[in-house]
Write an enzyme that holds these catalytic residues in place. Structure first.
Site, PDB file in Angstrom:
ATOM      1  N   HIS A 282      78.348 -52.984 -62.001  1.00 22.49           N
ATOM      2  CA  HIS A 282      77.736 -53.315 -60.651  1.00 22.49           C
ATOM      3  C   HIS A 282      78.720 -52.796 -59.468  1.00 22.49           C
ATOM      4  CE1 HIS A 282      74.408 -56.334 -62.489  1.00 22.49           C
ATOM      5  NE2 HIS A 282      74.822 -55.352 -63.047  1.00 22.49           N
TER       6      HIS A 282
ATOM      7  N   CYS B 104      73.992 -59.148 -57.323  1.00 23.51           N
ATOM      8  CA  CYS B 104      73.481 -60.461 -58.082  1.00 23.51           C
ATOM      9  C   CYS B 104      74.563 -61.462 -58.243  1.00 23.51           C
ATOM     10  CB  CYS B 104      73.501 -59.720 -59.448  1.00 23.51           C
ATOM     11  SG  CYS B 104      74.978 -59.100 -60.458  1.00 23.51           S
TER      12      CYS B 104
ATOM     13  N   CYS C  81      88.427 -26.666 -35.345  1.00 27.86           N
ATOM     14  CA  CYS C  81      88.894 -25.867 -34.374  1.00 27.86           C
ATOM     15  C   CYS C  81      90.472 -25.865 -34.479  1.00 27.86           C
ATOM     16  CB  CYS C  81      88.894 -26.978 -32.933  1.00 27.86           C
ATOM     17  SG  CYS C  81      89.926 -28.303 -33.032  1.00 27.86           S
TER      18      CYS C  81
ATOM     19  N   HIS D  78      89.520 -35.857 -32.538  1.00 25.78           N
ATOM     20  CA  HIS D  78      88.461 -35.139 -33.339  1.00 25.78           C
ATOM     21  C   HIS D  78      88.028 -35.687 -34.754  1.00 25.78           C
ATOM     22  CE1 HIS D  78      89.311 -30.928 -31.199  1.00 25.78           C
ATOM     23  NE2 HIS D  78      89.524 -31.996 -30.483  1.00 25.78           N
TER      24      HIS D  78
ATOM     25  N   CYS E  94      92.891 -28.487 -35.489  1.00 22.62           N
ATOM     26  CA  CYS E  94      92.556 -29.053 -36.702  1.00 22.62           C
ATOM     27  C   CYS E  94      93.122 -28.440 -37.921  1.00 22.62           C
ATOM     28  CB  CYS E  94      91.153 -29.981 -36.696  1.00 22.62           C
ATOM     29  SG  CYS E  94      91.014 -31.085 -35.563  1.00 22.62           S
TER      30      CYS E  94
ATOM     31  N   GLU F  15      88.090 -34.925 -37.971  1.00 20.30           N
ATOM     32  CA  GLU F  15      89.197 -34.797 -38.959  1.00 20.30           C
ATOM     33  C   GLU F  15      90.363 -35.433 -38.534  1.00 20.30           C
ATOM     34  OE1 GLU F  15      87.481 -32.544 -36.844  1.00 20.30           O
ATOM     35  OE2 GLU F  15      87.492 -30.592 -37.716  1.00 20.30           O
TER      36      GLU F  15
ATOM     37  N   CYS G  55      78.079 -60.225 -59.374  1.00 23.28           N
ATOM     38  CA  CYS G  55      78.935 -59.814 -58.410  1.00 23.28           C
ATOM     39  C   CYS G  55      79.529 -60.824 -57.259  1.00 23.28           C
ATOM     40  CB  CYS G  55      78.377 -58.657 -57.945  1.00 23.28           C
ATOM     41  SG  CYS G  55      78.060 -57.241 -59.047  1.00 23.28           S
TER      42      CYS G  55
HETATM   43  N1  DCP Z   1      85.702 -29.900 -36.035  1.00 25.57           N
HETATM   44  C1  DCP Z   1      85.478 -30.142 -34.964  1.00 25.57           C
HETATM   45  C2  DCP Z   1      85.251 -29.729 -33.580  1.00 25.57           C
HETATM   46  C3  DCP Z   1      84.992 -30.280 -32.544  1.00 25.57           C
HETATM   47  N2  DCP Z   1      85.145 -31.501 -32.779  1.00 25.57           N
HETATM   48  C4  DCP Z   1      84.869 -32.242 -31.219  1.00 25.57           C
HETATM   49  C5  DCP Z   1      85.874 -32.415 -30.267  1.00 25.57           C
HETATM   50  C6  DCP Z   1      84.816 -32.462 -29.102  1.00 25.57           C
HETATM   51  O1  DCP Z   1      84.422 -34.054 -28.892  1.00 25.57           O
HETATM   52  C7  DCP Z   1      83.635 -31.958 -29.220  1.00 25.57           C
HETATM   53  C8  DCP Z   1      83.758 -30.259 -28.810  1.00 25.57           C
HETATM   54  O2  DCP Z   1      82.550 -29.690 -29.198  1.00 25.57           O
HETATM   55  P1  DCP Z   1      82.278 -28.465 -28.819  1.00 25.57           P
HETATM   56  O3  DCP Z   1      83.316 -27.388 -29.355  1.00 25.57           O
HETATM   57  O4  DCP Z   1      80.919 -27.985 -29.421  1.00 25.57           O
HETATM   58  O5  DCP Z   1      82.235 -28.034 -27.386  1.00 25.57           O
HETATM   59  P2  DCP Z   1      81.186 -28.959 -26.014  1.00 25.57           P
HETATM   60  O6  DCP Z   1      80.790 -30.261 -26.582  1.00 25.57           O
HETATM   61  O7  DCP Z   1      81.691 -28.737 -24.865  1.00 25.57           O
HETATM   62  O8  DCP Z   1      79.696 -28.179 -26.553  1.00 25.57           O
HETATM   63  P3  DCP Z   1      79.374 -26.602 -26.237  1.00 25.57           P
HETATM   64  O9  DCP Z   1      79.501 -25.976 -27.477  1.00 25.57           O
HETATM   65  O10 DCP Z   1      78.394 -26.588 -25.505  1.00 25.57           O
HETATM   66  O11 DCP Z   1      80.814 -26.095 -25.708  1.00 25.57           O
HETATM   67  O12 DCP Z   1      83.795 -31.685 -30.761  1.00 25.57           O
HETATM   68  C9  DCP Z   1      85.508 -32.357 -33.901  1.00 25.57           C
HETATM   69  O13 DCP Z   1      85.671 -33.604 -33.617  1.00 25.57           O
HETATM   70  N3  DCP Z   1      85.773 -31.618 -34.831  1.00 25.57           N
END
Ligand code: DCP
Length: 471
Positions: free
Chosen positions: A82, A107, A404, A376, A407, A378, A110
């Site tokens: 469980h 249950c 991004c 972010h 990251c 990640e 547990c």
């Molecule tokens: N892999 C990722 C990519 C982005 N982010 C987060 C960081 C910011 O909080 C936001 C940024 O997102 P966008 O690049 O989409 O930028 P905007 O929020 O400004 O939107 P837009 O697409 O209109 O520019 O997302 C994240 O946590 N992990």
């Protein structure tokens, strides 16, 4: 204003995620997020025969273990054990002071152990418990074990220090509508729409309707009378009176609707799935990737986390799982996969709501944009992981948006070997955030949401030569 741990869930916003929201961006409370994650864990794909399908009175159960309001364990019951037993095996005395969110009331077997471990709180979804009472009512041949168990559970509950309770919270205004609109606009649906002109909003709603039906059958009790009978046996007679009963059922129905909508935002249809961005001919890649079902399950976890994101405009969620290679017994319903960490985008821990700017790159002044301050998804998942990343094991991150440039090196440096992600923004250089490095990233396998390579090949042969994502 104090950043909430689950209270205030609606923020006014400069940018809007949806047209009809009029600047209101609702978030999931932590409690509701943990509850939804527990329901979703109950549906974790299993290679073994799903116990729920077998004629047994013990129902499959999902569990989220939370320490200091952070998820440190995602589990589900297996054929032999469980969920509560698995929590004891996996966390032992670290369960002390943790909060446990079960998709069914556990249950007595547990409960006695987790109470004994000194947990702080045990929350459960107020439907059919792990020892099914629904079956007891339906099958008059039953031996009454489930009713006896319910009584033992009540006794354990009343004598325990831990608070055993139902922690559902009402959803923020417009939450259901917000999840529906953002699911339709999310990277995964957008990509299908772009690649398959025949895909329409209607198809999304059809798919969602199927999910709603499936989830309602699993998580709700259609007969009000049976639901009341079960609640009474679980010691929740107070909830059987109106208006509490009506609002409880409404609340449960809305949460199931949210789960079904989020699950429909990464649909297992239309020939789409997570495939290697740059497939290597004759490599062993295909053997090393996860099943589509599993990949979809994990990315939907990340999609749920995204609804807790603090960025008004873009909620992002990430979850890290690893596959055990050496030793260890696969007692968990997750098989050889084990949870490493998860996160969503948010301002630094402990910051107050007004401490940092919330504007995006459409606003003029660079100094007052959000990008330099937000952590972010990640980054949070890696920072607050609950297990070390073992370079010898396959570690996978599932993230709802393309990683991004901040990251990408972080993920690679942490030793994560596979990325499952959306890639709609790939190659974009925005004013303060860029997505240039993901395409060129090597040494980490990138699985992006795309059409099955075989059907793409056929389309290319038929004359459509566009290269997927430019990757
Ligand atoms: N892999 C990722 C990519 C982005 N982010 C987060 C960081 C910011 O909080 C936001 C940024 O997102 P966008 O690049 O989409 O930028 P905007 O929020 O400004 O939107 P837009 O697409 O209109 O520019 O997302 C994240 O946590 N992990």
């Amino acid at each position: 204003m104090q950043r909430s741990q689950g209270s205030l869930e609606t923020r006014s916003s400069t940018g809007t995620q949806t047209d009809s929201m009029q600047g209101q961006v609702p978030r999931l409370s932590k409690v509701n997020l943990f509850t939804l994650m527990s329901l979703w864990m109950e549906m974790f794909p299993s290679d073994k025969l799903d116990r729920a399908k077998k004629k047994t009175q013990t129902k499959k159960t999902g569990l989220v273990v939370v320490s200091n309001m952070r998820i440190i364990g995602l589990h589900c019951s297996s054929e032999d054990l469980h969920a509560g037993q698995i929590a004891v095996i996996k966390h032992g005395s670290k369960l002390k002071d943790c909060d446990l969110y079960f998709s069914r009331k556990p249950c007595s077997v547990c409960l006695k152990m987790i109470v004994n471990a000194g947990v702080n709180r045990i929350s459960y979804w107020p439907s059919d418990p792990e020892m099914s009472l629904q079956q007891e009512f339906l099958e008059h041949t039953s031996n009454g074990d489930a009713k006896l168990d319910a009584k033992a559970v009540e006794r354990l509950k009343s004598n325990s220090r831990a608070h055993v309770c139902v922690l559902l919270q009402p959803l923020a205004c417009y939450m259901v509508q917000f999840v529906e609109e953002t699911s339709l606009k999310c990277d995964f649906i957008q990509k299908i729409e772009k690649k398959q002109p025949l895909f329409s909003t209607g198809l999304f709603y059809e798919y969602r309707q199927e999910k709603i039906k499936e989830f309602e059958t699993r998580f709700l009790i259609s007969s009000e009378d049976t639901h009341k009978d079960i609640l009474r046996l679980m010691g929740l007679e107070n909830l059987c009176e109106n208006p509490y009963f009506v609002s409880l059922r409404q609340n449960m129905k809305e949460l199931v609707l949210i789960l079904a909508t989020v699950a429909s935002s990464v649909p297992n249809c239309c020939d789409f799935g997570f495939y290697l961005s740059d497939p290597q001919p004759n490599s062993e890649e295909s053997q090393q990737s996860l099943s589509q079902e599993m990949a979809l399950h994990c990315i939907i976890q990340a999609r749920l986390l995204a609804y807790r994101g603090e960025d008004h405009k873009t909620g992002v969620g990430a979850v890290i799982w690893a596959e055990r290679k050496f030793g260890g017994v696969d007692c968990d319903g997750t098989g050889s996969l084990y949870f490493l960490g998860c996160g969503y985008n948010a301002f630094p821990v402990g910051s107050e709501y007004a401490d940092f700017p919330h504007m995006d790159d459409k606003q003029k002044d660079r100094e007052i944009r959000k990008f330099r301050y937000i952590i972010h998804a990640e980054q949070n998942a890696i920072t607050f992981r609950c297990n070390e990343i073992n370079p010898e094991e396959k570690t996978m991150i599932f993230v709802t948006k393309c990683p991004c440039d901040e990251c990408v090196p972080l993920i690679k440096g942490a030793g994560i070997q596979q990325i499952y992600a959306g890639d709609v923004d790939i190659g974009k250089k925005k004013a303060d955030i860029s997505y240039m490095k993901f395409g060129a990233l090597t040494g980490v396998r990138k699985y992006t949401w795309q059409q099955h390579p075989q059907s793409l090949l056929s389309a290319n042969q038929a004359g459509d030569g566009t290269k997927e994502n430019g990757v």
